[in-house]
Design a protein around this motif. Structure first.
Motif, mmCIF file in Angstrom:
data_model
loop_
_atom_site.group_PDB
_atom_site.id
_atom_site.type_symbol
_atom_site.label_atom_id
_atom_site.label_comp_id
_atom_site.label_asym_id
_atom_site.label_seq_id
_atom_site.Cartn_x
_atom_site.Cartn_y
_atom_site.Cartn_z
ATOM 1 N N VAL A 50 0.841 -1.204 0.000
ATOM 2 C CA VAL A 50 0.000 0.000 0.000
ATOM 3 C C VAL A 50 0.871 1.247 0.000
ATOM 4 C CG1 VAL A 50 -1.583 1.382 1.422
ATOM 5 C CG2 VAL A 50 -2.053 -1.038 1.014
ATOM 6 N N LEU A 51 1.865 1.287 0.872
ATOM 7 C CA LEU A 51 2.733 2.465 0.938
ATOM 8 C C LEU A 51 3.500 2.660 -0.368
ATOM 9 C CD1 LEU A 51 4.007 2.161 4.602
ATOM 10 C CD2 LEU A 51 2.347 3.811 3.701
ATOM 11 N N GLY A 55 3.148 5.868 -3.032
ATOM 12 C CA GLY A 55 4.363 6.676 -2.999
ATOM 13 C C GLY A 55 4.322 7.930 -3.859
ATOM 14 N N GLY A 56 3.767 7.847 -5.040
ATOM 15 C CA GLY A 56 3.692 9.008 -5.927
ATOM 16 C C GLY A 56 2.718 10.075 -5.465
ATOM 17 N N ASP A 86 -6.764 11.738 -4.649
ATOM 18 C CA ASP A 86 -7.274 11.872 -6.012
ATOM 19 C C ASP A 86 -7.859 10.523 -6.420
ATOM 20 O OD1 ASP A 86 -5.072 10.235 -6.714
ATOM 21 O OD2 ASP A 86 -3.880 11.926 -7.403
ATOM 22 N N ALA A 87 -8.325 10.414 -7.633
ATOM 23 C CA ALA A 87 -9.004 9.183 -8.070
ATOM 24 C C ALA A 87 -8.098 7.958 -7.929
ATOM 25 C CB ALA A 87 -9.482 9.334 -9.510
ATOM 26 N N GLU A 88 -6.831 8.092 -8.274
ATOM 27 C CA GLU A 88 -5.912 6.948 -8.218
ATOM 28 C C GLU A 88 -5.627 6.529 -6.775
ATOM 29 O OE1 GLU A 88 -1.369 5.800 -9.547
ATOM 30 O OE2 GLU A 88 -2.360 7.471 -10.541
ATOM 31 N N SER A 89 -5.311 7.480 -5.907
ATOM 32 C CA SER A 89 -5.014 7.117 -4.519
ATOM 33 C C SER A 89 -6.264 6.603 -3.811
ATOM 34 C CB SER A 89 -4.390 8.288 -3.757
ATOM 35 O OG SER A 89 -5.254 9.401 -3.683
#
Length: 157
Positions: A50-51, A55-56, A86-89
């Motif tokens: 997960v981390l 990371g980005g 955001d959508a990705e995270s």
């Protein structure tokens, strides 16, 4: 000063309700935080993954003794990671757990919390104690109330 009302999440939020709740709250928040109890927690593979996947999106990492809902007394500190929401995270959060209370070291980073741009809490959790709450303005609550999943039981604190 923003007027916030606290709503306790009275029952565990799991499965599809978990993902939907995070998606409903995401527009209110700009960041989220996770805790790693270092050096005492040796993170398991899912937590490390997960981390890595997040990371980005990392905005800040700090040693701290306080985060929403928790305060450590003494000299011990934890690592608090703040990420851009955001959508990705968001999808990493949704796909990595099936409950708000899954966020416990060492399997996952701990105590997921959503924050506004000013740092105030939208969603707070103390996962080991099965405790979760929302802090919303009247306008925020009005804007999301109808979209909160039926399985999410809120009680005004």
């Amino acid at each position: 000063m923003i007027e916030l009302s606290t709503y306790d999440i009275a029952e565990p939020v799991t499965g599809d309700d978990y993902g939907e709740l995070l998606r409903v709250l995401a527009p209110v928040a700009t960041r989220f935080g996770l805790i790693v109890q270092m050096p005492f927690a040796v993170l398991h593979e899912p937590a490390r993954e997960v981390l890595e996947r997040l990371g980005g999106h990392l905005v800040d990492a700090m040693d701290t003794q306080a985060w929403p809902g928790s305060q450590i007394v003494g000299r011990m500190t934890v690592e608090r990671f703040l990420f851009r929401l955001d959508a990705e995270s968001l999808e990493v959060l949704v796909s990595s757990a099936s409950s708000l209370y899954d966020w416990v070291n060492p399997m996952l980073p701990e105590d997921l919390h959503f924050l506004r741009s000013d740092g105030s809490v939208v969603l707070g959790t103390v996962a080991q104690e099965d405790d979760a709450w929302l802090q919303l303005t009247p306008a925020e609550y009005e804007g999301i109330a109808a979209r909160i999943p039926r399985g999410v039981v809120l009680r005004r604190a």
